[in-house]
Design a protein around this motif. Structure first.
Motif, short mmCIF file in Angstrom:
data_model
loop_
_atom_site.label_atom_id
_atom_site.label_comp_id
_atom_site.label_asym_id
_atom_site.label_seq_id
_atom_site.Cartn_x
_atom_site.Cartn_y
_atom_site.Cartn_z
N CYS A 83 3.26 -9.04 -2.37
CA CYS A 83 4.12 -9.45 -3.53
C CYS A 83 5.28 -8.78 -3.61
N PHE A 91 3.29 1.89 -8.73
CA PHE A 91 2.61 1.59 -7.60
C PHE A 91 2.34 3.01 -6.79
N GLY A 92 1.83 2.77 -5.74
CA GLY A 92 1.21 4.01 -5.07
C GLY A 92 0.05 4.84 -5.69
N GLU A 93 -0.65 4.32 -6.79
CA GLU A 93 -1.73 4.78 -7.24
C GLU A 93 -3.01 4.60 -6.57
N LEU A 94 -3.30 3.68 -5.82
CA LEU A 94 -4.58 3.61 -5.34
C LEU A 94 -5.05 4.62 -4.29
N ALA A 95 -4.15 5.03 -3.62
CA ALA A 95 -4.46 6.13 -2.75
C ALA A 95 -4.95 7.56 -3.26
N ARG A 102 -3.16 5.01 2.22
CA ARG A 102 -2.40 3.97 1.58
C ARG A 102 -3.01 2.60 2.29
N THR A 103 -3.17 1.78 0.86
CA THR A 103 -3.62 0.21 1.31
C THR A 103 -2.53 -0.70 1.60
N ALA A 104 -1.47 -0.34 1.68
CA ALA A 104 -0.26 -1.30 1.91
C ALA A 104 1.11 -0.52 2.07
P1 CMP Z 1 -1.38 2.86 -2.53
O1 CMP Z 1 -2.39 2.18 -1.86
O2 CMP Z 1 -1.55 4.41 -2.86
O3 CMP Z 1 -0.01 2.51 -1.74
C1 CMP Z 1 0.44 1.13 -1.54
C2 CMP Z 1 0.45 0.53 -2.95
O4 CMP Z 1 0.95 -0.99 -3.01
C3 CMP Z 1 -0.92 0.60 -3.49
O5 CMP Z 1 -1.15 1.83 -3.75
C4 CMP Z 1 -0.67 -0.20 -4.60
O6 CMP Z 1 0.12 0.39 -5.75
C5 CMP Z 1 0.30 -1.30 -4.07
N1 CMP Z 1 -0.62 -2.28 -3.74
C6 CMP Z 1 -1.52 -2.52 -2.70
N2 CMP Z 1 -2.06 -3.76 -2.70
C7 CMP Z 1 -1.15 -4.49 -3.53
C8 CMP Z 1 -1.37 -5.90 -4.10
N3 CMP Z 1 -2.29 -6.84 -3.39
N4 CMP Z 1 -0.71 -6.23 -5.13
C9 CMP Z 1 0.34 -5.51 -5.30
N5 CMP Z 1 0.32 -4.26 -5.22
C10 CMP Z 1 -0.40 -3.72 -4.10
#
Ligand code: CMP
Length: 137
Positions: A83, A91-95, A102-104
């Motif tokens: 996206c 963004f960047g909150e998941l890790a 980092r998931t993406a």
């Molecule tokens: P993080 O994993 O820390 O770093 C990559 C970020 O990309 C992740 O946090 C989210 O904020 C964002 N991200 C990951 N997957 C998606 C998704 N499917 N749609 C939107 N944002 C995403």
């Protein structure tokens, strides 16, 4: 002109309001206490990157949570576009929230302005309030 003809334009764009709205709009952050939101707003610092820069690299250790103030970023996973994200989003909150890598990847599609908070500060804010809450019982 008649009052009914007037179009109201909202000028937002203060740091605090942008960050607060972004946190409230995020599924993982919207349940934060007001005090936590205020502290995050306080601790966020401005940063910027040029078009084309990699903001986040998939698989890296995460060290920062961002709120996008200006510009657009693209989110990709294993080379596939997931996206685009525009101003007013976290963004960047998941890790950081899940203590994972980092998931993406996140790449700047334009010159961008960001608000950032480091992992340590973010986690301290999360824990501190949780601790205060816990100690009330
Ligand atoms: P993080 O994993 O820390 O770093 C990559 C970020 O990309 C992740 O946090 C989210 O904020 C964002 N991200 C990951 N997957 C998606 C998704 N499917 N749609 C939107 N944002 C995403």
């Amino acid at each position: 002109s008649k009052l009914t003809d007037v179009t109201l334009t909202s000028y937002r764009k203060t740091k605090d309001e942008l960050i607060q709205r972004a946190l409230m709009d995020n599924d993982f952050m919207k349940h934060l206490e007001h005090g936590q939101i205020l502290t995050i707003m306080d601790c966020m610092y401005p940063t910027s990157l040029a078009k084309g820069c990699c903001v986040i690299q998939e698989g890296d250790d995460g060290s920062t949570v961002y709120v996008l103030e200006e510009g657009m970023v693209e989110v990709t996973k294993q080379g596939k576009k997931l996206c685009t994200i525009g101003p007013g989003k976290v963004f960047g909150e998941l890790a950081i929230l899940y203590n994972c890598t980092r998931t993406a990847s996140v790449t700047a599609l334009t010159d961008i302005k960001l608000w950032a908070i480091d992992r340590q500060g973010f986690q301290t804010i999360m824990m501190r309030t949780g601790f205060i809450k816990h100690s009330q019982y």
